[in-house]
Scaffold this motif. Structure first.
Motif, PDB file in Angstrom:
ATOM      1  N   TYR A   1       0.822  -1.206   0.000  1.00 39.55           N
ATOM      2  CA  TYR A   1       0.000   0.000   0.000  1.00 39.55           C
ATOM      3  C   TYR A   1       0.864   1.268   0.000  1.00 39.55           C
ATOM      4  CZ  TYR A   1      -3.214  -3.632   1.607  1.00 39.55           C
ATOM      5  OH  TYR A   1      -3.925  -4.799   1.732  1.00 39.55           O
ATOM      6  N   GLY A   2       0.266   2.318  -0.512  1.00 41.14           N
ATOM      7  CA  GLY A   2       0.953   3.596  -0.592  1.00 41.14           C
ATOM      8  C   GLY A   2       0.929   4.145  -2.003  1.00 41.14           C
ATOM      9  N   ARG A   3       1.789   5.112  -2.235  1.00 42.02           N
ATOM     10  CA  ARG A   3       1.930   5.747  -3.543  1.00 42.02           C
ATOM     11  C   ARG A   3       3.282   5.357  -4.119  1.00 42.02           C
ATOM     12  NH1 ARG A   3       0.542  11.830  -3.530  1.00 42.02           N
ATOM     13  NH2 ARG A   3      -1.501  10.809  -3.508  1.00 42.02           N
ATOM     14  N   PHE A   4       3.269   4.921  -5.380  1.00 43.91           N
ATOM     15  CA  PHE A   4       4.479   4.476  -6.062  1.00 43.91           C
ATOM     16  C   PHE A   4       4.571   5.270  -7.359  1.00 43.91           C
ATOM     17  CE2 PHE A   4       2.769   1.239  -3.388  1.00 43.91           C
ATOM     18  CZ  PHE A   4       3.856   0.544  -2.859  1.00 43.91           C
ATOM     19  N   GLU A   5       5.628   6.058  -7.529  1.00 40.00           N
ATOM     20  CA  GLU A   5       5.684   6.909  -8.710  1.00 40.00           C
ATOM     21  C   GLU A   5       7.111   7.055  -9.226  1.00 40.00           C
ATOM     22  OE1 GLU A   5       4.124  10.771  -7.695  1.00 40.00           O
ATOM     23  OE2 GLU A   5       6.080  11.493  -7.022  1.00 40.00           O
ATOM     24  N   ALA A   6       7.206   7.353 -10.511  1.00 44.67           N
ATOM     25  CA  ALA A   6       8.485   7.628 -11.150  1.00 44.67           C
ATOM     26  C   ALA A   6       8.271   8.644 -12.261  1.00 44.67           C
ATOM     27  CB  ALA A   6       9.095   6.356 -11.724  1.00 44.67           C
ATOM     28  N   ARG A   7       9.244   9.514 -12.416  1.00 43.88           N
ATOM     29  CA  ARG A   7       9.221  10.487 -13.516  1.00 43.88           C
ATOM     30  C   ARG A   7      10.180   9.968 -14.586  1.00 43.88           C
ATOM     31  NH1 ARG A   7      11.891  15.514 -14.971  1.00 43.88           N
ATOM     32  NH2 ARG A   7      10.419  16.843 -16.121  1.00 43.88           N
ATOM     33  N   ILE A   8       9.625   9.701 -15.769  1.00 42.44           N
ATOM     34  CA  ILE A   8      10.350   8.954 -16.795  1.00 42.44           C
ATOM     35  C   ILE A   8      10.146   9.595 -18.163  1.00 42.44           C
ATOM     36  CG2 ILE A   8      10.563   6.704 -17.953  1.00 42.44           C
ATOM     37  CD1 ILE A   8       9.371   5.440 -15.412  1.00 42.44           C
ATOM     38  N   LYS A   9      11.201   9.575 -18.970  1.00 45.47           N
ATOM     39  CA  LYS A   9      11.087   9.886 -20.395  1.00 45.47           C
ATOM     40  C   LYS A   9      11.394   8.597 -21.147  1.00 45.47           C
ATOM     41  CE  LYS A   9      12.443  13.139 -24.027  1.00 45.47           C
ATOM     42  NZ  LYS A   9      12.633  12.157 -25.109  1.00 45.47           N
ATOM     43  N   ILE A  10      10.378   8.061 -21.779  1.00 41.37           N
ATOM     44  CA  ILE A  10      10.549   6.786 -22.466  1.00 41.37           C
ATOM     45  C   ILE A  10      11.100   7.012 -23.869  1.00 41.37           C
ATOM     46  CG2 ILE A  10       8.695   5.718 -21.131  1.00 41.37           C
ATOM     47  CD1 ILE A  10       6.978   5.917 -23.730  1.00 41.37           C
ATOM     48  N   PRO A  11      11.720   5.998 -24.453  1.00 43.26           N
ATOM     49  CA  PRO A  11      12.132   6.111 -25.855  1.00 43.26           C
ATOM     50  C   PRO A  11      10.987   5.750 -26.779  1.00 43.26           C
ATOM     51  CG  PRO A  11      12.851   4.013 -24.991  1.00 43.26           C
ATOM     52  CD  PRO A  11      12.154   4.735 -23.849  1.00 43.26           C
ATOM     53  N   GLY A  12      11.017   6.273 -27.976  1.00 43.07           N
ATOM     54  CA  GLY A  12      10.039   5.907 -28.995  1.00 43.07           C
ATOM     55  C   GLY A  12      10.700   5.068 -30.074  1.00 43.07           C
ATOM     56  N   GLY A  13       9.936   4.189 -30.679  1.00 41.22           N
ATOM     57  CA  GLY A  13      10.467   3.385 -31.768  1.00 41.22           C
ATOM     58  C   GLY A  13       9.789   2.041 -31.854  1.00 41.22           C
ATOM     59  N   GLN A  14       9.591   1.557 -33.066  1.00 43.39           N
ATOM     60  CA  GLN A  14       8.965   0.263 -33.289  1.00 43.39           C
ATOM     61  C   GLN A  14       9.736  -0.834 -32.534  1.00 43.39           C
ATOM     62  OE1 GLN A  14       6.283  -1.091 -34.515  1.00 43.39           O
ATOM     63  NE2 GLN A  14       7.069  -3.149 -34.151  1.00 43.39           N
ATOM     64  N   GLY A  15       8.982  -1.665 -31.826  1.00 44.58           N
ATOM     65  CA  GLY A  15       9.574  -2.794 -31.123  1.00 44.58           C
ATOM     66  C   GLY A  15      10.063  -2.493 -29.721  1.00 44.58           C
ATOM     67  N   LEU A  16      10.041  -1.230 -29.296  1.00 51.14           N
ATOM     68  CA  LEU A  16      10.491  -0.894 -27.951  1.00 51.14           C
ATOM     69  C   LEU A  16       9.341  -1.042 -26.966  1.00 51.14           C
ATOM     70  CD1 LEU A  16      12.692   2.251 -28.695  1.00 51.14           C
ATOM     71  CD2 LEU A  16      13.382  -0.155 -28.568  1.00 51.14           C
ATOM     72  N   TRP A  17       9.694  -1.424 -25.714  1.00 54.38           N
ATOM     73  CA  TRP A  17       8.682  -1.738 -24.708  1.00 54.38           C
ATOM     74  C   TRP A  17       9.196  -1.329 -23.323  1.00 54.38           C
ATOM     75  CZ3 TRP A  17       6.670  -7.475 -24.035  1.00 54.38           C
ATOM     76  CH2 TRP A  17       5.634  -7.507 -23.109  1.00 54.38           C
ATOM     77  N   PRO A  18       9.179  -0.042 -22.995  1.00 55.07           N
ATOM     78  CA  PRO A  18       9.587   0.396 -21.664  1.00 55.07           C
ATOM     79  C   PRO A  18       8.490   0.117 -20.643  1.00 55.07           C
ATOM     80  CG  PRO A  18       8.865   2.272 -22.952  1.00 55.07           C
ATOM     81  CD  PRO A  18       8.807   1.083 -23.872  1.00 55.07           C
TER      82      PRO A  18
ATOM     83  N   ASP B   1       7.657  11.995 -26.143  1.00 52.73           N
ATOM     84  CA  ASP B   1       8.051  13.373 -26.443  1.00 52.73           C
ATOM     85  C   ASP B   1       8.610  14.117 -25.237  1.00 52.73           C
ATOM     86  OD1 ASP B   1       7.262  13.049 -29.062  1.00 52.73           O
ATOM     87  OD2 ASP B   1       5.302  13.997 -28.797  1.00 52.73           O
ATOM     88  N   ALA B   2       8.273  13.670 -24.021  1.00 51.39           N
ATOM     89  CA  ALA B   2       8.648  14.443 -22.833  1.00 51.39           C
ATOM     90  C   ALA B   2       8.655  13.533 -21.614  1.00 51.39           C
ATOM     91  CB  ALA B   2       7.663  15.595 -22.613  1.00 51.39           C
ATOM     92  N   PHE B   3       9.177  14.049 -20.510  1.00 49.90           N
ATOM     93  CA  PHE B   3       9.060  13.368 -19.229  1.00 49.90           C
ATOM     94  C   PHE B   3       7.599  13.388 -18.779  1.00 49.90           C
ATOM     95  CE2 PHE B   3      13.627  14.075 -18.845  1.00 49.90           C
ATOM     96  CZ  PHE B   3      14.055  12.969 -18.109  1.00 49.90           C
ATOM     97  N   HIS B   4       7.183  12.291 -18.123  1.00 51.45           N
ATOM     98  CA  HIS B   4       5.871  12.216 -17.497  1.00 51.45           C
ATOM     99  C   HIS B   4       6.009  11.491 -16.168  1.00 51.45           C
ATOM    100  CE1 HIS B   4       3.675  13.642 -21.039  1.00 51.45           C
ATOM    101  NE2 HIS B   4       4.521  12.905 -21.749  1.00 51.45           N
ATOM    102  N   THR B   5       5.107  11.788 -15.247  1.00 51.02           N
ATOM    103  CA  THR B   5       5.111  11.135 -13.944  1.00 51.02           C
ATOM    104  C   THR B   5       4.041  10.052 -13.934  1.00 51.02           C
ATOM    105  OG1 THR B   5       5.873  13.151 -12.854  1.00 51.02           O
ATOM    106  CG2 THR B   5       4.909  11.448 -11.457  1.00 51.02           C
ATOM    107  N   TYR B   6       4.499   8.808 -13.784  1.00 43.97           N
ATOM    108  CA  TYR B   6       3.626   7.638 -13.801  1.00 43.97           C
ATOM    109  C   TYR B   6       3.473   7.136 -12.370  1.00 43.97           C
ATOM    110  CZ  TYR B   6       4.962   7.893 -18.720  1.00 43.97           C
ATOM    111  OH  TYR B   6       5.188   8.328 -20.000  1.00 43.97           O
ATOM    112  N   ARG B   7       2.238   6.799 -11.970  1.00 47.80           N
ATOM    113  CA  ARG B   7       1.983   6.567 -10.548  1.00 47.80           C
ATOM    114  C   ARG B   7       0.809   5.620 -10.339  1.00 47.80           C
ATOM    115  NH1 ARG B   7      -0.547  11.812  -7.692  1.00 47.80           N
ATOM    116  NH2 ARG B   7      -2.067  10.761  -6.348  1.00 47.80           N
ATOM    117  N   VAL B   8       0.889   4.848  -9.253  1.00 47.88           N
ATOM    118  CA  VAL B   8      -0.294   4.173  -8.718  1.00 47.88           C
ATOM    119  C   VAL B   8      -0.451   4.548  -7.258  1.00 47.88           C
ATOM    120  CG1 VAL B   8      -0.323   2.211 -10.307  1.00 47.88           C
ATOM    121  CG2 VAL B   8       0.940   2.027  -8.146  1.00 47.88           C
ATOM    122  N   ASP B   9      -1.693   4.694  -6.848  1.00 46.89           N
ATOM    123  CA  ASP B   9      -2.068   4.830  -5.445  1.00 46.89           C
ATOM    124  C   ASP B   9      -2.776   3.534  -5.066  1.00 46.89           C
ATOM    125  OD1 ASP B   9      -1.035   7.358  -5.511  1.00 46.89           O
ATOM    126  OD2 ASP B   9      -2.955   8.403  -5.391  1.00 46.89           O
ATOM    127  N   TRP B  10      -2.190   2.833  -4.105  1.00 49.95           N
ATOM    128  CA  TRP B  10      -2.645   1.480  -3.776  1.00 49.95           C
ATOM    129  C   TRP B  10      -3.126   1.459  -2.332  1.00 49.95           C
ATOM    130  CZ3 TRP B  10       1.566  -2.767  -2.883  1.00 49.95           C
ATOM    131  CH2 TRP B  10       0.968  -3.990  -2.547  1.00 49.95           C
TER     132      TRP B  10
END
Length: 281
Positions: free
Chosen positions: A124-141, A203-212
């Motif tokens: 339980y809690g909040r789990f977050e990361a600020r990430i800039k993913i790569p783009g491109g066919q076949g990539l899976w971050p 295209d940019a950094f984003h903050t990805y998060r779950v509140d559990w």
């Protein structure tokens, strides 16, 4: 992440309108949550992740259950800081000894996958990361969590929470998913959201998060909730296994059943930049 996946089941998220700004994003929250674990990656260029916080998953294992192409290493070329406050996970087109016997792909792609298994986990809690993913066919971050009892209870009985997954052939779609016993793979309840009009998540950094919380997991991106799953959303008679500590994972996969193979347009090295990872409780 640790499964073959072709589609996602969309579940409507309940969002309270009074908590949103005019552009649909949440207002800054007043919260009593305190940071229980974090990594800010503010180390000199070329520093590998802290051994006190992170482990490496290595090799092809075999193909991580998804017919993936990459071979994970613990080299700084694949996982290290950039000196600008980011950890960089790099997928590179290169051959190393031991890669010749891969089952799928071209046997010439290395990458990185790190976890906090046996070093940090939390229920339980909040789990977050600020990430800039790569783009491109076949990539899976991906940024995700696994139940810490995996050595005693086989996946998916231990539980999995996919906080962020984006595949290169759907660059504007962000997926969140749960996996548990009797509702994994294609049957994992989850949902998706689109990047702002005309944009890609890479295209940019984003903050990805779950509140559990007990009997609830909510997904947010940049403070905007797009998905909520409760025991009511899993198949009748199946066990809700999101009631014990989970550990964190970050990785950049290449190829596999879901994203498909990279092609001539895919640029290597592909880089996933992680500004920080923070957990609150």
């Amino acid at each position: 992440m640790r499964r073959i996946r072709l589609t996602a089941v969309l579940i409507a998220a309940a969002i309270t309108s009074s908590a949103l700004t005019a552009n649909g994003y949440e207002k800054p929250e007043r919260t009593a949550l305190a940071i229980t674990w974090q990594d800010e990656f503010n180390d000199p260029t070329g520093t590998k992740p802290s051994a006190g916080k992170w482990n490496y998953d290595l090799g092809g294992e075999p193909n991580w259950g998804n017919e993936e192409w990459q071979y994970y290493t613990n080299r700084k070329e694949n996982v290290s800081t950039d000196g600008a406050g980011n950890l960089v996970i790099s997928a590179r087109k290169e051959k190393l000894p031991g890669m010749e016997n891969c089952q799928f792909g071209t046997c010439d792609i290395t990458s990185g996958r790190i976890t906090t298994k046996d070093k940090f986990d939390q229920a339980y809690g909040r789990f977050e990361a600020r990430i800039k993913i790569p783009g491109g066919q076949g990539l899976w971050p991906a940024f995700w969590m696994m139940g810490n009892n995996i050595d005693d209870v086989d996946w998916p009985g231990n539980g999995e929470v996919d906080i962020m997954e984006v595949v290169g052939n759907e660059p504007s779609t962000l997926y969140g998913t749960l996996h548990g016993p009797g509702y994994s793979g294609d049957e994992g309840p989850g949902g998706q959201t689109s990047a702002p009009a005309g944009q890609k998540w890479a295209d940019a950094f984003h903050t990805y998060r779950v509140d559990w919380a007990p009997n609830e997991v909510k997904w947010l991106v940049d403070g905007r909730q797009f998905l909520r799953i409760t025991p009511a959303n899993i198949p009748a008679g199946k066990k809700w296994v999101f009631d014990h500590p989970f550990y964190l994972l970050l990785n950049l996969a290449v190829g596999g059943v879901w994203p498909g193979p990279p092609n001539s347009s895919t640029r290597f090295p592909a880089k996933m930049l992680i500004d920080y990872v923070r957990v609150y409780g």
